[in-house]
Design a protein around this motif. Structure first.
Motif, mmCIF file in Angstrom:
data_model
loop_
_atom_site.group_PDB
_atom_site.id
_atom_site.type_symbol
_atom_site.label_atom_id
_atom_site.label_comp_id
_atom_site.label_asym_id
_atom_site.label_seq_id
_atom_site.Cartn_x
_atom_site.Cartn_y
_atom_site.Cartn_z
ATOM 1 N N GLN A 209 15.729 10.838 2.721
ATOM 2 C CA GLN A 209 14.754 10.584 1.663
ATOM 3 C C GLN A 209 14.582 9.094 1.393
ATOM 4 O OE1 GLN A 209 16.566 13.374 -1.226
ATOM 5 N NE2 GLN A 209 14.625 14.528 -1.137
ATOM 6 N N THR A 210 15.250 8.277 2.179
ATOM 7 C CA THR A 210 15.001 6.839 2.124
ATOM 8 C C THR A 210 13.567 6.588 2.555
ATOM 9 O OG1 THR A 210 17.287 6.177 2.517
ATOM 10 C CG2 THR A 210 15.573 4.635 3.202
ATOM 11 N N SER A 211 12.784 5.972 1.677
ATOM 12 C CA SER A 211 11.349 5.838 1.936
ATOM 13 C C SER A 211 10.704 4.996 0.849
ATOM 14 C CB SER A 211 10.700 7.225 1.964
ATOM 15 O OG SER A 211 9.341 7.156 2.349
ATOM 16 N N MET A 212 9.383 4.769 1.029
ATOM 17 C CA MET A 212 8.544 4.191 -0.021
ATOM 18 C C MET A 212 7.847 5.343 -0.733
ATOM 19 S SD MET A 212 7.035 1.560 -1.476
ATOM 20 C CE MET A 212 6.904 0.209 -0.325
ATOM 21 N N TYR A 213 7.912 5.354 -2.045
ATOM 22 C CA TYR A 213 7.273 6.405 -2.836
ATOM 23 C C TYR A 213 6.133 5.791 -3.645
ATOM 24 C CZ TYR A 213 11.063 9.390 -1.466
ATOM 25 O OH TYR A 213 11.950 10.132 -0.721
ATOM 26 N N LEU A 214 4.955 6.382 -3.484
ATOM 27 C CA LEU A 214 3.760 5.897 -4.165
ATOM 28 C C LEU A 214 3.247 6.945 -5.141
ATOM 29 C CD1 LEU A 214 1.831 4.307 -1.179
ATOM 30 C CD2 LEU A 214 2.823 3.079 -3.089
ATOM 31 N N CYS A 215 3.007 6.515 -6.361
ATOM 32 C CA CYS A 215 2.388 7.364 -7.381
ATOM 33 C C CYS A 215 0.925 6.966 -7.500
ATOM 34 C CB CYS A 215 3.099 7.173 -8.714
ATOM 35 S SG CYS A 215 2.370 8.072 -10.088
#
Lengths: 114, 113
Positions: free
Chosen positions: B85-91
């Motif tokens: 789940q290491t990642s970039m998260y965008l809302c």
């Protein structure tokens, strides 16, 4: 299901030149919307340009324009007079009418070279 | 200046921890979305919400849950963080009509160690 395909993972262009980024999409809907987003190194996604599928005329925003070919399901982005600040990831996206999420392509990394 | 605010720009968490990613918008938008961005994979939809207390699964909901108790706030929860789940998260948020694109937050880069 909607799909969006960007076939160019990376591109480069000389400053002041023109570059075209490709995008194809697939949808079973007749009414939909297409978008190009820019993501510079700052990571902030910025809307560059949008096109409504029912409009024949290609959208333009200053140096950015699109070539929308509805029958071919193609939606390419042309950047004229490229500037160093255009260096970014560019994402093509589509959204069906109604209230549905955007579907994104995998992106094209554009480098503008001085 | 209207915007979408993500609470953390960078986050490092340990495997097995419960992780909360917060997103707040000030535009009175009905829709809110969580995407994950990975190199070569583009943006993939995790969950979205059209209204308070309402949620819909996106393309990759496994390992995630969401909460929307107020219109302006949409939280992404990793119940037990894992290294994949290491990642970039965008809302993002948007108005109801599809003609409108999204307004994005500036992203949270999450590293799970």
């Amino acid at each position: 299901a909607q799909t969006v395909t960007q076939s160019q993972p990376e591109m480069s262009v000389q400053e002041a030149e023109t570059v075209t980024l490709s995008c194809t999409y697939d949808t079973s809907e007749n009414n939909y919307y297409l978008f190009w987003y820019k993501q510079p190194p700052s990571r902030q996604m910025i809307l560059v340009i949008r096109q409504e599928a029912y409009k024949q005329q290609n959208a333009t925003e200053n140096r950015f324009s699109v070539n929308f070919q509805k029958a071919a399901k193609s939606f390419s982005l042309k950047i004229s007079d490229s500037q160093l600040g255009d260096t970014a990831m560019y994402f093509c996206a589509s959204r069906n009418s109604g209230n549905t999420p955007l579907v994104f392509g995998k992106g094209t990394r554009l480098s503008v070279i001085a | 200046d209207v915007k979408v605010t993500q609470s953390s720009r960078y986050l490092v968490k340990r495997t097995g921890e419960k992780v909360f990613l917060e997103c707040v918008q000030d535009m009175d938008h009905e829709n809110m979305f969580w995407y994950r961005q990975d190199p070569g994979l583009g943006l993939r939809l995790i969950y979205f919400s059209y209204d308070v207390k309402m949620k819909e699964k996106g393309d990759i909901p496994e390992g995630y849950s969401v909460s929307r108790e107020k219109k302006e706030r949409f939280s992404l929860i990793l119940e037990s963080a894992s290294t994949n789940q290491t990642s970039m998260y965008l809302c993002a948020s948007s108005q109801l009509r599809a003609v409108y694109g999204y307004t994005f937050g500036s992203g949270t880069r999450l590293t799970v160690v």
